[in-house]
Motif scaffolding. Structure first.
Motif, mmCIF file in Angstrom:
data_model
loop_
_atom_site.group_PDB
_atom_site.id
_atom_site.type_symbol
_atom_site.label_atom_id
_atom_site.label_comp_id
_atom_site.label_asym_id
_atom_site.label_seq_id
_atom_site.Cartn_x
_atom_site.Cartn_y
_atom_site.Cartn_z
ATOM 1 N N TYR A 22 6.132 1.631 0.509
ATOM 2 C CA TYR A 22 4.881 0.896 0.558
ATOM 3 C C TYR A 22 4.779 0.169 1.902
ATOM 4 O O TYR A 22 5.749 -0.431 2.364
ATOM 5 C CB TYR A 22 4.795 -0.140 -0.561
ATOM 6 C CG TYR A 22 4.731 0.462 -1.939
ATOM 7 C CD1 TYR A 22 3.518 0.606 -2.601
ATOM 8 C CD2 TYR A 22 5.888 0.904 -2.577
ATOM 9 C CE1 TYR A 22 3.452 1.162 -3.866
ATOM 10 C CE2 TYR A 22 5.839 1.473 -3.843
ATOM 11 C CZ TYR A 22 4.623 1.587 -4.486
ATOM 12 O OH TYR A 22 4.563 2.161 -5.736
ATOM 13 N N SER A 23 3.602 0.250 2.509
ATOM 14 C CA SER A 23 3.342 -0.538 3.711
ATOM 15 C C SER A 23 2.896 -1.931 3.296
ATOM 16 O O SER A 23 2.053 -2.075 2.420
ATOM 17 C CB SER A 23 2.239 0.124 4.549
ATOM 18 O OG SER A 23 2.632 1.396 4.987
ATOM 19 N N THR A 24 3.457 -2.936 3.937
ATOM 20 C CA THR A 24 3.088 -4.310 3.627
ATOM 21 C C THR A 24 1.919 -4.730 4.504
ATOM 22 O O THR A 24 1.926 -4.517 5.715
ATOM 23 C CB THR A 24 4.273 -5.250 3.866
ATOM 24 O OG1 THR A 24 5.384 -4.798 3.115
ATOM 25 C CG2 THR A 24 3.926 -6.667 3.431
ATOM 26 N N GLY A 25 0.917 -5.303 3.871
ATOM 27 C CA GLY A 25 -0.253 -5.768 4.607
ATOM 28 C C GLY A 25 -0.851 -6.980 3.922
ATOM 29 O O GLY A 25 -0.167 -7.716 3.213
ATOM 30 N N ASN A 45 0.841 -1.189 0.000
ATOM 31 C CA ASN A 45 0.000 0.000 0.000
ATOM 32 C C ASN A 45 0.880 1.244 0.000
ATOM 33 O O ASN A 45 1.666 1.465 0.923
ATOM 34 C CB ASN A 45 -0.888 -0.020 1.251
ATOM 35 C CG ASN A 45 -2.109 0.846 1.114
ATOM 36 O OD1 ASN A 45 -2.065 1.884 0.469
ATOM 37 N ND2 ASN A 45 -3.201 0.421 1.734
ATOM 38 N N GLU A 53 2.450 4.669 0.589
ATOM 39 C CA GLU A 53 2.347 5.567 1.728
ATOM 40 C C GLU A 53 2.236 7.031 1.304
ATOM 41 O O GLU A 53 1.992 7.892 2.133
ATOM 42 C CB GLU A 53 3.549 5.387 2.655
ATOM 43 C CG GLU A 53 3.597 4.011 3.308
ATOM 44 C CD GLU A 53 4.733 3.878 4.288
ATOM 45 O OE1 GLU A 53 5.561 4.814 4.377
ATOM 46 O OE2 GLU A 53 4.792 2.839 4.978
ATOM 47 N N ASN A 81 -5.515 -3.866 8.522
ATOM 48 C CA ASN A 81 -5.045 -3.089 9.675
ATOM 49 C C ASN A 81 -6.181 -2.454 10.471
ATOM 50 O O ASN A 81 -6.131 -2.380 11.701
ATOM 51 C CB ASN A 81 -4.086 -1.992 9.224
ATOM 52 C CG ASN A 81 -2.751 -2.524 8.769
ATOM 53 O OD1 ASN A 81 -2.392 -3.644 9.099
ATOM 54 N ND2 ASN A 81 -2.018 -1.745 8.003
ATOM 55 N N GLY A 128 -5.282 0.216 4.221
ATOM 56 C CA GLY A 128 -5.131 -1.229 4.201
ATOM 57 C C GLY A 128 -6.412 -1.972 4.503
ATOM 58 O O GLY A 128 -7.322 -1.464 5.165
#
Length: 318
Positions: free
Chosen positions: A28-31, A15, A17, A294, A291
């Motif tokens: 990128y945030s991992t989710g 995702n 940022e 989250n 996300g």
């Protein structure tokens, strides 16, 4: 054995940022994502007994998902680790207020699902089975698995909920409409969002959409309408359920949480309108952050949000 079972395609999420699209140095945030997996996690967080069926690759992403389900208390004992196919991933890119979803799922492990991956005893002993159109769209075998699971559930008296979750990039619209309309008639509750309802029926008004969905054979239709709430329809009545008004940041996964909260409430024996209000309240939290997983609330928070929604609705009454 779990009371609420879902199966389908789990995905690892990247995702963005920041806005501006892909570029060197972007973070990128991992989710995690995948409608059926989101559903299972939400069921567990909201106090339900969740089981999940799927295939993941024998890779780092697959191990991340297995750890997610273990951490979240989801029974994933029947998830198959497939050494010959990778775990699917997707990216959320942002440009201002617009989000673009880019999927890398072709040939994924989950797309190799077949009826043999669905244990009949889990379905027969469950209180509720949740299936989705995405599971039908990703592969012929996985589509067959959905129909087999529904057949087993119907024979056993297990409630079946169905989210068509139409994704035109996965299959042609005429095929999606034909399959999802047919499937809706086999299920106890069909749960599209407003846009999907319009695609399925060709109608615009939410109540007209709900009536046509009932005519397909489903005893109940739940039409999710985001900030406008939801319509719950049966042959006897239509009930309009409000939404908690919040500042929306990212709608990813909100519909899956709505579905899960509704399922948990049904299994607990709540009245249908009360189940929809609980679902609407739980989904309102998901849109406030980034996300799919989250922001899924736990039960205590969801109950508090339901209280806020009830109070706001009471103030709005003349």
């Amino acid at each position: 054995m779990p009371e609420i079972v879902s199966f389908g395609e789990p995905l690892v999420e990247f995702n963005a940022e920041s806005v501006g699209g892909p570029r060197p140095g972007a973070l990128y945030s991992t989710g995690f994502g995948g409608d059926s997996s989101n559903f299972a996690v939400a069921v567990s967080r909201l106090g339900g007994d969740a089981g999940y069926l799927s295939r993941v690759g024998d890779d780092g992403f697959g191990r991340m998902l297995l750890e997610l389900w273990k951490t979240e208390g989801v029974d994933a004992g029947h998830v198959v680790v497939d050494p010959g196919h990778p775990t699917g991933v997707y990216f959320i890119l942002r440009d201002g207020t617009t989000a673009e979803f880019v999927y890398r799922r072709c040939g994924s492990a989950a797309a190799q699902l077949t009826p043999d991956d669905v244990p009949p005893d889990w379905i027969e002993n469950a209180r509720l089975l949740h299936v989705t159109g995405i599971t039908q769209a990703i592969g012929r075998g996985s589509c067959d698995a959905v129909f087999q699971a529904i057949d087993v559930a119907r024979a056993a008296g297990t409630t079946v909920t169905y989210d068509p979750n139409i994704r035109p990039q996965l299959w042609p619209l005429h095929e999606a409409r034909a399959v999802t309309r047919y499937t809706a008639g086999m299920c106890d509750v069909v749960m599209p969002n407003l846009e999907e309802g319009r695609l399925l029926t060709g109608r615009e008004d939410p109540h007209d959409i709900a009536d046509e969905l009932l005519e397909l054979g489903a005893p109940m239709a739940v039409l999710k309408m985001g900030s406008a709430g939801a319509v719950v329809a049966t042959a006897r009545e239509h009930v309009r359920v409000p939404a908690l008004q919040v500042r929306a940041t990212d709608p990813t996964g909100a519909g899956d949480t709505f579905n899960a909260a509704f399922a948990v409430a049904l299994v607990e024996g709540r009245a249908v309108a009360d189940a929809a209000r609980f679902a609407s309240a739980a989904a309102s939290h998901v849109v406030q952050g980034l996300g799919a997983v989250n922001q899924i609330p736990r039960r205590r928070l969801a109950d508090r949000l339901l209280g806020e929604l009830t109070a706001a609705d009471a103030r709005a009454e003349p």
